[in-house]
Each structure stands twice: as structure tokens, then as C-alpha cells.
Design an enzyme around this catalytic site. Structure first.
Site, short mmCIF file in Angstrom:
data_model
loop_
_atom_site.label_atom_id
_atom_site.label_comp_id
_atom_site.label_asym_id
_atom_site.label_seq_id
_atom_site.Cartn_x
_atom_site.Cartn_y
_atom_site.Cartn_z
N ASP A 101 0.81 -1.07 0.16
CA ASP A 101 -0.09 0.14 -0.13
C ASP A 101 0.75 1.25 0.06
O ASP A 101 1.98 1.29 0.19
CB ASP A 101 -0.91 0.05 1.02
N ASN A 131 -7.60 -3.16 14.19
CA ASN A 131 -8.86 -3.57 13.75
C ASN A 131 -9.02 -4.52 12.72
O ASN A 131 -10.11 -4.82 12.19
CB ASN A 131 -9.91 -2.07 13.12
N HIS A 161 -7.24 -5.13 10.00
CA HIS A 161 -7.28 -4.57 8.69
C HIS A 161 -5.72 -5.50 8.22
O HIS A 161 -4.69 -5.51 8.85
CB HIS A 161 -6.97 -3.24 8.38
N GLU A 208 -9.59 -1.96 5.30
CA GLU A 208 -10.33 -1.65 6.70
C GLU A 208 -11.55 -2.53 6.83
O GLU A 208 -11.97 -3.05 5.71
CB GLU A 208 -10.60 -0.36 6.75
P1 PGA Z 1 2.17 -1.69 12.57
O1 PGA Z 1 1.03 -1.56 11.66
O2 PGA Z 1 3.15 -2.74 11.80
O3 PGA Z 1 2.85 -0.34 12.78
O4 PGA Z 1 1.55 -2.22 13.81
C1 PGA Z 1 0.55 -2.64 11.10
C2 PGA Z 1 -0.84 -2.42 10.40
O5 PGA Z 1 -1.62 -1.55 10.47
O6 PGA Z 1 -1.00 -3.11 9.15
#
Ligand code: PGA
Length: 241
Positions: A66, A134, A136, A141
Site C-alpha cells: 500500500d 481493527n 485490517h 479496513e
Molecule cells: P504496525 O502496523 O506494524 O505499525 O503495527 C500494522 C498495520 O497497521 O497493518
């Protein structure tokens, strides 16, 4: 879905060993990478293996999950910049073989072109994933259709707040991102998800033990024939294993 619980350091080592296995077998593998805090130890481990002459990325092609909409690749919070500084600049990967969704050209053609480029490269051999609190994956999302391909999403307020730590203020966090879709992710031949910390415990419980539902996008990994979920003790703390 295979669940492996280990320390964060142990996870980085075990995950790096999986990359070595894949690269030993297929030096021109197509690797899907992820950003965020979670993969940093793994990337450090991959750099160590490269510097020790154990692995090479010379013939590898990469596709990242992304990118923030509106950020140029040179912006210090763009995911392109993140990948360059935390991995790509330290290994022998050909910059021409790097693919990250454009945060600038988010036309329908550009988005469809991302899935097309993955298909033309022969598909992703292994996709690395973090997970949001959450549930995702990428920036898919809750509520994202499980059939989605690369698309633009509006980030939830929660995701923007969680990511605000990397920006000067919440207002600076982009509101949208271009992300591989859930189907794009599921098309990879192997998935490797890493979850670290207590803040991921609910999402991991829903991913591993809940129903497969768009309410927790990562739960779709239950349907993948070769998905490995690495958790530290804290992220695994709500599992009834
Ligand atoms: P993080 O993010 O590795 O900074 O916890 C993971 C994500 O949001 O997919």
C-alpha cells in the site's frame, strides 16, 4: 492457518529463515512487502543475511501492499521512502524491480495496472502482512469486500490516529491510501502475517478464532492454503489455544 508463537526476536529470525528457504529455491522470487513497525526487526535480519552472503535479492521482484494517497515517493512518510530506508537501500535489489502502488496516480487504470503487473510477474510467491488493531491487512479496513483488488480506501479515524505517531500531527496523516485488495493479497501463494504486542490481541483472536468476515479482514487468512501467523505472547494472549 499455522500459528507460531515466539519472542519478537525469534519471530524475526524464523521469518527471515523462510525468506532464505524461498530465495534458495527460487532466486527470482516475487516478494510482497509491508510497512509499519512490525516488520522492522525482520528487515534488519534480512539485511544481516544479505551482508553475510546468505541471500541475494538481485533477481527478486517486489510488490508492496500500500501507499498513502497524496505523498510523493520522496516524502519521508511515504511507504516508498520507508522501504528504501529500512530495506531496499541496504540490499542488492534492482530498483527497477520494485513496485509500490502510486499515491499520486490513483486513476482506475493505475490501480488495475498494479494487479496486472503482479499477474505479469507470475504472481506473488510470499506476501508479508502486518495487522491493524481493527484487523485490517494492507489498508483494507473492516467492511472491505473480500473480492477486492487494488483500490483506494478512506482510512478510518482509528488507523489515522494510530499512524499519527509517524507524522507531526494528526492533520498531516493522509485521509486515503491505495492498497492491494483482499483478493490481491489472497492470490499470493504464501502469506506470512506478523502480530506483535497487546494492541493486536483482539484482532488476532478474531483472525484465528472468529468467523471469516469482512468485519475482520485478516480472518480471510483462514481460507488460504498456506498462511503462517507469527504472534508474540502479547498478541496471542487472547487465543484459547
Ligand atoms: P504496525 O502496523 O506494524 O505499525 O503495527 C500494522 C498495520 O497497521 O497493518
Amino acid at each position: 492457518m499455522k500459528i507460531i508463537i515466539d519472542t519478537p526476536e525469534g519471530i524475526a529470525e524464523q521469518a527471515a529463515a523462510i525468506y532464505k528457504e524461498i530465495l534458495d529455491e527460487k532466486p527470482n522470487a516475487v516478494l510482497g512487502f509491508a510497512t509499519g513497525s512490525t516488520p522492522l526487526d525482520l528487515y534488519a535480519e534480512l539485511i544481516n543475511l544479505y551482508k553475510a552472503g546468505e541471500i541475494s535479492f538481485k533477481d527478486v521482484t517486489t510488490f508492496n501492499l500500500d501507499e498513502y494517497v497524496g505523498l510523493e515517493p520522496t516524502h519521508d512518510q511515504s511507504y516508498r521512502y520507508f522501504m528504501d530506508t529500512n530495506l531496499f537501500n541496504h540490499i542488492d535489489l534492482d530498483p527497477e524491480s520494485v513496485h509500490i502502488p502510486s499515491g499520486i496516480d490513483t486513476s482506475a487504470d493505475a490501480l488495475a495496472g498494479y494487479d496486472q503487473a503482479i499477474a505479469e510477474a507470475g504472481g506473488v510467491d510470499m506476501q508479508l502482512l502486518g495487522i491493524g488493531c481493527n484487523g485490517h491487512i494492507g489498508f483494507n479496513e473492516p467492511g472491505t469486500p473480500l473480492e477486492s483488488l487494488t483500490h483506494v480506501v478512506e482510512l478510518t479515524q482509528n488507523t489515522r490516529e494510530v499512524n499519527a505517531r509517524f507524522f507531526d500531527s494528526l492533520d498531516d496523516v493522509p485521509t486515503h491510501a491505495a492498497t492491494m485488495g483482499i483478493k490481491t493479497v489472497m492470490n499470493a501463494r504464501k502469506l506470512l502475517l506478523i502480530a506483535l504486542g497487546e494492541s493486536k490481541a483482539d484482532a488476532i483472536k478474531a483472525t484465528v478464532e472468529g468467523p471469516v468476515t469482512a468485519d475482520c479482514p485478516a480472518s480471510v487468512l483462514q481460507l488460504h492454503p498456506d498462511a503462517i501467523v507469527f504472534c508474540d505472547e502479547a498478541a496471542a494472549s487472547k487465543l484459547s489455544l
